[in-house]
Design an enzyme around this catalytic site. Structure first.
Site, PDB file in Angstrom:
ATOM      1  N   SER A   6       5.933  -5.885   1.027  1.00 37.59           N
ATOM      2  CA  SER A   6       5.103  -7.022   0.641  1.00 37.59           C
ATOM      3  C   SER A   6       4.958  -8.079   1.721  1.00 37.59           C
ATOM      4  CB  SER A   6       5.653  -7.663  -0.633  1.00 37.59           C
ATOM      5  OG  SER A   6       6.985  -8.079  -0.447  1.00 37.59           O
ATOM      6  N   HIS A  13       1.488  -3.181  -3.772  1.00 39.94           N
ATOM      7  CA  HIS A  13       0.447  -3.492  -2.783  1.00 39.94           C
ATOM      8  C   HIS A  13      -0.344  -2.263  -2.331  1.00 39.94           C
ATOM      9  CE1 HIS A  13       1.901  -7.603  -2.485  1.00 39.94           C
ATOM     10  NE2 HIS A  13       3.098  -7.077  -2.634  1.00 39.94           N
ATOM     11  N   LYS A  20      -2.781  -7.723  -8.580  1.00 38.30           N
ATOM     12  CA  LYS A  20      -3.062  -7.797  -7.143  1.00 38.30           C
ATOM     13  C   LYS A  20      -4.434  -7.145  -6.904  1.00 38.30           C
ATOM     14  CE  LYS A  20       1.736  -8.414  -5.755  1.00 38.30           C
ATOM     15  NZ  LYS A  20       2.428  -8.658  -7.001  1.00 38.30           N
TER      16      LYS A  20
HETATM   17  C1  PLP Z   1       6.528  -5.251  -3.892  1.00 39.97           C
HETATM   18  C2  PLP Z   1       6.417  -6.066  -5.144  1.00 39.97           C
HETATM   19  N1  PLP Z   1       6.960  -5.606  -6.270  1.00 39.97           N
HETATM   20  C3  PLP Z   1       6.887  -6.294  -7.422  1.00 39.97           C
HETATM   21  C4  PLP Z   1       6.235  -7.500  -7.493  1.00 39.97           C
HETATM   22  C5  PLP Z   1       6.211  -8.236  -8.800  1.00 39.97           C
HETATM   23  O1  PLP Z   1       4.999  -8.047  -9.435  1.00 39.97           O
HETATM   24  P1  PLP Z   1       4.431  -9.158 -10.444  1.00 39.97           P
HETATM   25  O2  PLP Z   1       3.904 -10.263  -9.599  1.00 39.97           O
HETATM   26  O3  PLP Z   1       3.407  -8.469 -11.240  1.00 39.97           O
HETATM   27  O4  PLP Z   1       5.605  -9.625 -11.262  1.00 39.97           O
HETATM   28  C6  PLP Z   1       5.635  -8.013  -6.329  1.00 39.97           C
HETATM   29  C7  PLP Z   1       4.897  -9.282  -6.274  1.00 39.97           C
HETATM   30  O5  PLP Z   1       4.824 -10.140  -7.019  1.00 39.97           O
HETATM   31  C8  PLP Z   1       5.733  -7.295  -5.128  1.00 39.97           C
HETATM   32  O6  PLP Z   1       5.205  -7.767  -3.996  1.00 39.97           O
END
Ligand code: PLP
Length: 392
Positions: A184, A212, A242
């Site tokens: 991320s 992502h 996203k």
């Molecule tokens: C790699 C990754 N996993 C999980 C999440 C969590 O997802 P959410 O924002 O839907 O809680 C994110 C970002 O928020 C992320 O970048």
């Protein structure tokens, strides 16, 4: 008594502020999109994860509106009580078919990726078991291991051979390899094919967090499809807030994995379902992802344009082929100063500091979208060059 409690918090907050790690929320007076109003000022934004430009897409918005009229504003209860409505069920079927990490896979909706990862890890491992995690994984995968009371064994970023050694040394009865599929804050990609080989050799699960990658890679199906993989031991987590432009997340996996989560994962059982109107919006957004070749081609063109222009800058452009383009500045104060200098030129790019990234690697996290015009990327590059000139 409470004065002492509040006093302790205030001292800690003051220390944080002095250490340069203070976080602020900027307020947008606009929808997401390349042209946003941030803290009252119009900017060109390179900050959101709306990689395909679906967050403000008229058809998606209409579907949410019609979904609210048909199904109401709220789901009213957890999925297992009475919150599971037809749009949820239809979306789960469509996601399972589209992502298909193994033959006959099922999918399960969550209201956030954070919850989905907690549910996956706690459903598959417990005390005495081991989670093998890339050092740069998203925090919620690690939190899943903590919640499961499993041993958390971290391995150096992308280093499958170091992982192999740790797996070979482990006596844990159940093993789970957890990795961001697209990292991320770095934008680079996990070696999923090699990780699956290791999972097979050590009878481990492979959890691919494709927050992502879903919508962007593998013709939209995500990173597992992009790597040409399918296996009953692969569990995919994809987020829907996203590239999909709405909110929530899903898990796609073998039906036995999904049913285990439904039956017992507390992060699934004890939380209210997301409103069905979001599932209605997501059905339209999923169709746009499925037919999203043009959006992905536009995004690829913006990525290539940015990388060609940014190579010569003094900051370290990390090797990334994804919409996440990190420019590593180093010091926290320098990264924040650069972000502010860009904002003063009408360009919004957030600075990311530790502990979100390793010490000494504060950076600008530039995120590109199919909704950006070539002129937007030109503006970003010009603002970076100007800031570079001043900083030199
Ligand atoms: C790699 C990754 N996993 C999980 C999440 C969590 O997802 P959410 O924002 O839907 O809680 C994110 C970002 O928020 C992320 O970048």
């Amino acid at each position: 008594m409470s004065t002492t409690l509040i006093g302790a918090l205030e001292r800690e907050l003051a220390e944080r502020r002095e250490s340069g790690r203070w976080r602020v929320r900027r307020t947008l007076a606009s929808p997401q999109g390349p042209r946003a109003i941030v803290d009252g000022a119009p900017v060109v934004a390179f900050a959101s994860n709306d990689y395909l430009g679906l967050a403000n897409d008229p058809a998606v918005i209409d579907a949410a509106r019609e979904g609210a009229s048909r199904w109401g504003a709220g789901a009213g209860a957890a999925h297992l009580v009475c919150g599971h409505q037809e749009p949820h069920a239809e979306l789960e079927r469509a996601l399972a078919e589209f992502v298909a990490p193994c033959a006959g896979a099922r999918a399960l909706l969550f209201s956030s990726g954070y919850l989905a990862n907690l549910a996956i890890v706690t459903a598959l491992v417990g005390r005495g078991d081991a989670v093998f995690a890339d050092r740069l994984n998203h925090a919620c995968l690690n939190d899943g291991a903590l919640l499961a009371r499993a041993d958390l064994v971290r391995y150096p970023h992308l280093d499958a051979e170091a992982l192999a050694q740790r797996l070979a040394a482990s006596r844990a009865p159940r093993k789970l390899i957890a990795t961001d599929a697209v990292f991320s804050m770095d934008g680079d990609i996990a070696p999923l094919a090699r990780l699956l080989e290791l999972a097979e050799a050590h009878d481990a699960w492979l959890v691919a967090d494709d927050a992502h990658g879903f919508g962007v890679r593998g013709e939209g199906r995500g990173s597992v499809a992009a790597a040409g993989l399918a296996s009953e031991r692969i569990v995919v987590m994809g987020t829907l807030g996203k590239a999909a432009g709405v909110a929530g997340a899903f898990v796609a996996a073998h039906p036995a994995v999904i049913e285990t989560i439904v039956q017992g994962a507390r992060a699934y059982v004890y939380t209210t379902a997301a409103p069905a109107m979001l599932a209605c919006a997501l059905a339209v957004s999923l169709a746009a992802i499925r037919d999203g070749h043009e959006r992905r081609a536009r995004l690829a063109a913006r990525i290539a344009q940015f990388r060609a222009g940014a190579q010569a800058l003094r900051w370290d452009l990390l090797p990334s082929s994804t919409p996440i383009q990190p420019l590593v500045v180093g010091g926290d104060a320098e990264a924040v100063a650069l972000s502010r200098a860009l904002l003063a030129r009408g360009v919004f790019v957030p600075a990311i500091r530790p502990p979100t990234v390793p010490e000494g690697s504060a950076r600008l996290r530039i995120s590109l979208s199919a909704a950006h015009e070539a002129a937007d990327v030109d503006l970003l590059l010009a603002a970076l060059r100007e800031a570079e000139g001043r900083a030199a």
